[in-house]
Design an enzyme around this catalytic site. Structure first.
Site, mmCIF file in Angstrom:
data_model
loop_
_atom_site.group_PDB
_atom_site.id
_atom_site.type_symbol
_atom_site.label_atom_id
_atom_site.label_comp_id
_atom_site.label_asym_id
_atom_site.label_seq_id
_atom_site.Cartn_x
_atom_site.Cartn_y
_atom_site.Cartn_z
ATOM 1 N N THR A 31 0.787 -1.383 0.159
ATOM 2 C CA THR A 31 0.165 0.310 -0.070
ATOM 3 C C THR A 31 1.126 1.193 -0.250
ATOM 4 O O THR A 31 0.725 2.668 -0.361
ATOM 5 C CB THR A 31 -0.873 -0.086 1.057
ATOM 6 O OG1 THR A 31 -1.688 -1.204 0.795
ATOM 7 C CG2 THR A 31 -2.151 0.674 0.904
ATOM 8 N N GLY A 97 6.020 -7.374 6.434
ATOM 9 C CA GLY A 97 6.503 -7.469 5.130
ATOM 10 C C GLY A 97 8.110 -7.151 6.190
ATOM 11 O O GLY A 97 8.754 -6.663 5.047
ATOM 12 N N GLU A 103 9.460 0.380 11.652
ATOM 13 C CA GLU A 103 8.247 0.993 11.509
ATOM 14 C C GLU A 103 7.952 2.117 13.488
ATOM 15 O O GLU A 103 7.218 2.765 12.906
ATOM 16 C CB GLU A 103 7.077 0.489 10.550
ATOM 17 C CG GLU A 103 7.098 0.059 9.306
ATOM 18 C CD GLU A 103 6.565 -1.224 9.113
ATOM 19 O OE1 GLU A 103 6.458 -1.185 7.432
ATOM 20 O OE2 GLU A 103 5.625 -2.259 9.277
HETATM 21 C C1 5RP Z 1 5.947 -3.844 6.783
HETATM 22 C C2 5RP Z 1 3.827 -3.770 7.394
HETATM 23 C C3 5RP Z 1 2.705 -3.150 6.862
HETATM 24 O O1 5RP Z 1 2.914 -2.477 6.586
HETATM 25 C C4 5RP Z 1 2.353 -4.409 6.755
HETATM 26 O O2 5RP Z 1 2.398 -5.382 5.801
HETATM 27 C C5 5RP Z 1 0.862 -3.914 5.206
HETATM 28 O O3 5RP Z 1 1.887 -4.353 4.143
HETATM 29 P P1 5RP Z 1 0.672 -3.755 2.614
HETATM 30 O O4 5RP Z 1 0.689 -2.858 2.526
HETATM 31 O O5 5RP Z 1 1.332 -4.697 1.322
HETATM 32 O O6 5RP Z 1 -0.879 -4.942 3.115
HETATM 33 O O7 5RP Z 1 3.662 -3.189 8.415
HETATM 34 O O8 5RP Z 1 6.199 -4.216 7.370
#
Ligand code: 5RP
Length: 222
Positions: A31, A97, A103
């Site tokens: 996203t 991810g 984060e």
């Molecule tokens: C990465 C994250 C992402 O924000 C989470 O996995 C959501 O990812 P996506 O937008 O691909 O659904 O925490 O560490």
């Protein structure tokens, strides 16, 4: 409408939250990739950014955005990121991810956390999505044993995954998290745990979520 189209929709909506001046915090995930694309396509000026992953850093730099060392930033206004799950109290699971530690650091430095998700990420109770835990490799097996006892869930090493910090990820499956703040504290206290992907002590402030009817906004009560 596909999930990808919903992600683009919410990514566009997030452009309104980019501060006109100062530093922007940028998360990771598919996203957020759409969000960075939208910054480029709409030629939005970003004075400087702090980034939560090597991939995000590369994408920002490709668009000419100055990526700063968080050590040189005393704090900043807005952090924009996705999540794997978010509950009605603005608590989240993140780390699908594998970028959860950076984060969480950037989240802790931001005045406002704007979450960008599609409606599939909204849940009543966190835990259906396996809870990521970043661990120091030499502590992995001990952390797995401790997580099993502590949570009653099923912790599994994420095969082939090394984080930007050189660590490993253990995903805890089979949870139903009724007290996210307590669990966040308990898991963070296990020796060898770098970070748990529960974002409850510092949850989101604004949730933008994409639906077929458009992007909806939820604001955390002050
Ligand atoms: C990465 C994250 C992402 O924000 C989470 O996995 C959501 O990812 P996506 O937008 O691909 O659904 O925490 O560490």
């Amino acid at each position: 409408m596909t999930q990808d189209e919903l992600k683009v929709m919410v990514a566009k909506a997030a452009l309104d939250y980019i501060p006109k001046q100062g530093v922007l915090g940028v998360g990771s995930g598919s996203t957020v990739v759409k969000f960075i694309e939208q910054i480029g396509l709409n030629e939005i000026k970003v004075e400087g950014a702090v980034s939560s992953s090597n991939k995000t850093t590369a994408l920002l730099r490709e668009r000419g955005i100055n990526v700063l060392d968080p050590n040189s930033v005393p704090g900043y206004d807005v952090y924009i990121d996705g999540a794997d799950e978010v509950d009605p109290h603005f608590n989240m699971i993140k780390g699908g991810g594998a970028c959860l530690t950076r984060e969480k650091i950037l989240t802790s430095m931001a005045k406002k956390f704007v979450l960008i998700v599609d409606k599939s990420k909204l849940v009543d109770t966190l835990g259906k999505f396996p809870l990521p835990v970043e661990v120091i490799p030499m502590a992995r097996e001990q952390v797995i044993r401790t997580l099993k006892k502590l949570t009653g869930g099923d912790p599994v090493l994420r095969e082939g995954c090394i984080t930007d910090n050189g660590c490993e990820i253990v995903d805890v499956r089979g949870l139903s998290i009724t007290d996210p703040v307590k669990l966040e504290d308990e898991i963070n206290a296990i020796p060898g745990v770098v970070t748990v992907g529960l974002f409850a002590r510092r949850g989101a402030d604004v949730i933008l979520y994409a639906t077929e009817e458009g992007v909806k906004t939820l604001k955390r009560p002050q």
